[in-house]
Design a protein around this motif. Structure first.
Motif, PDB file in Angstrom:
ATOM      1  N   ARG A  78       0.860  -1.186   0.000  1.00  2.86           N
ATOM      2  CA  ARG A  78       0.000   0.000   0.000  1.00  2.86           C
ATOM      3  C   ARG A  78       0.892   1.230   0.000  1.00  2.86           C
ATOM      4  O   ARG A  78       1.656   1.468   0.930  1.00  2.86           O
ATOM      5  N   GLY A  80       1.313   5.229   0.221  1.00  2.00           N
ATOM      6  CA  GLY A  80       0.585   6.348   0.798  1.00  2.00           C
ATOM      7  C   GLY A  80       1.503   7.486   1.172  1.00  2.00           C
ATOM      8  O   GLY A  80       2.723   7.391   1.089  1.00  2.00           O
ATOM      9  N   GLU A 113      -4.804   5.099  -2.237  1.00  4.74           N
ATOM     10  CA  GLU A 113      -6.009   5.934  -2.184  1.00  4.74           C
ATOM     11  C   GLU A 113      -5.606   7.287  -2.780  1.00  4.74           C
ATOM     12  O   GLU A 113      -5.041   8.125  -2.085  1.00  4.74           O
ATOM     13  N   GLN A 115      -5.784  11.033  -4.292  1.00 11.50           N
ATOM     14  CA  GLN A 115      -6.621  12.220  -4.349  1.00 11.50           C
ATOM     15  C   GLN A 115      -7.149  12.236  -5.789  1.00 11.50           C
ATOM     16  O   GLN A 115      -6.387  12.059  -6.742  1.00 11.50           O
ATOM     17  N   THR A 116      -8.438  12.403  -5.932  1.00  7.94           N
ATOM     18  CA  THR A 116      -9.095  12.179  -7.218  1.00  7.94           C
ATOM     19  C   THR A 116      -8.489  12.997  -8.357  1.00  7.94           C
ATOM     20  O   THR A 116      -8.384  12.500  -9.484  1.00  7.94           O
ATOM     21  N   HIS A 133     -15.510   6.547  -5.723  1.00  7.93           N
ATOM     22  CA  HIS A 133     -14.927   7.765  -5.156  1.00  7.93           C
ATOM     23  C   HIS A 133     -15.534   8.010  -3.775  1.00  7.93           C
ATOM     24  O   HIS A 133     -16.668   7.635  -3.515  1.00  7.93           O
ATOM     25  N   TYR A 134     -14.772   8.651  -2.908  1.00  8.55           N
ATOM     26  CA  TYR A 134     -15.271   9.012  -1.578  1.00  8.55           C
ATOM     27  C   TYR A 134     -14.568  10.287  -1.133  1.00  8.55           C
ATOM     28  O   TYR A 134     -13.572  10.695  -1.742  1.00  8.55           O
ATOM     29  N   GLU A 136     -12.639  12.177   1.978  1.00  8.21           N
ATOM     30  CA  GLU A 136     -11.980  12.023   3.267  1.00  8.21           C
ATOM     31  C   GLU A 136     -11.332  13.350   3.626  1.00  8.21           C
ATOM     32  O   GLU A 136     -10.591  13.917   2.821  1.00  8.21           O
ATOM     33  N   HIS A 141     -11.287  11.338  -2.934  1.00  6.40           N
ATOM     34  CA  HIS A 141     -10.298  10.285  -3.131  1.00  6.40           C
ATOM     35  C   HIS A 141     -10.880   9.181  -4.013  1.00  6.40           C
ATOM     36  O   HIS A 141     -12.085   9.023  -4.082  1.00  6.40           O
ATOM     37  N   THR A 142      -9.987   8.410  -4.617  1.00  7.76           N
ATOM     38  CA  THR A 142     -10.363   7.286  -5.476  1.00  7.76           C
ATOM     39  C   THR A 142      -9.433   6.111  -5.161  1.00  7.76           C
ATOM     40  O   THR A 142      -8.209   6.254  -5.275  1.00  7.76           O
ATOM     41  N   PRO A 143      -9.997   4.950  -4.795  1.00  9.39           N
ATOM     42  CA  PRO A 143      -9.142   3.782  -4.602  1.00  9.39           C
ATOM     43  C   PRO A 143      -8.599   3.272  -5.930  1.00  9.39           C
ATOM     44  O   PRO A 143      -9.325   3.267  -6.943  1.00  9.39           O
TER      45      PRO A 143
END
Length: 148
Positions: A78, A80, A113, A115-116, A133-134, A136, A141-143
């Motif tokens: 992951r 980040g 994750e 940032q879109t 998308h979500y 936070e 953000h987009t996984p």
């Protein structure tokens, strides 16, 4: 006059000296908490996990870019906390970070994750959108995922 050369550094938490960890955290906090106005617990406990690798770029001894690679369950890496110092932006350092990180990750599946607004950047490094998308801390953000 050419810029001083970049140095690539990688370390587990146990191999970081106090000054280096301070400098890495300062960059993260300056950008993610202060610049992006997101008061959140930057120290989430994952920096000290044995499988975590800190990857950063220095120029003249100053940290100019950083990310961390976490060891998630199932052998998944992951990525980040991808960050470039404001004064160093626009010089391709984020791309250099990702290239170095993906070389460390190798063939393992990798998630992040994004940032879109950076989805296209990560797509260029082989990632694909892997979920909805979500928002936070007020930031979309987009996984994303790379590999199996």
């Amino acid at each position: 006059m050419p810029s001083p050369p970049l140095e690539v550094r990688v370390a587990a938490f146990a191999d970081l000296d106090a000054r280096t960890f301070h400098d890495l955290l300062r960059l993260r906090i300056d950008v993610f908490v202060v610049e992006q106005a997101c008061p959140y617990p930057e120290l989430d406990g994952r920096d000290v996990e044995p499988g975590t690798r800190h990857l950063w770029l220095t120029r003249d001894g100053d940290v100019v870019a950083y990310l961390r690679i976490l060891a998630d369950p199932g052998g998944v890496a992951r990525i980040g906390r991808v960050v470039v110092a404001p004064a160093a932006r626009g010089g391709g350092l984020a791309g250099r970070l990702m290239t170095e990180a993906l070389a460390l990750v190798g063939d393992r599946p990798c998630v992040l994750e994004a940032q879109t607004h950076l989805v296209a950047f990560y797509t260029g490094h082989g990632f694909t959108v892997s979920g909805a998308h979500y928002v936070e801390d007020g930031i979309p953000h987009t996984p994303m995922r790379r590999g199996a």
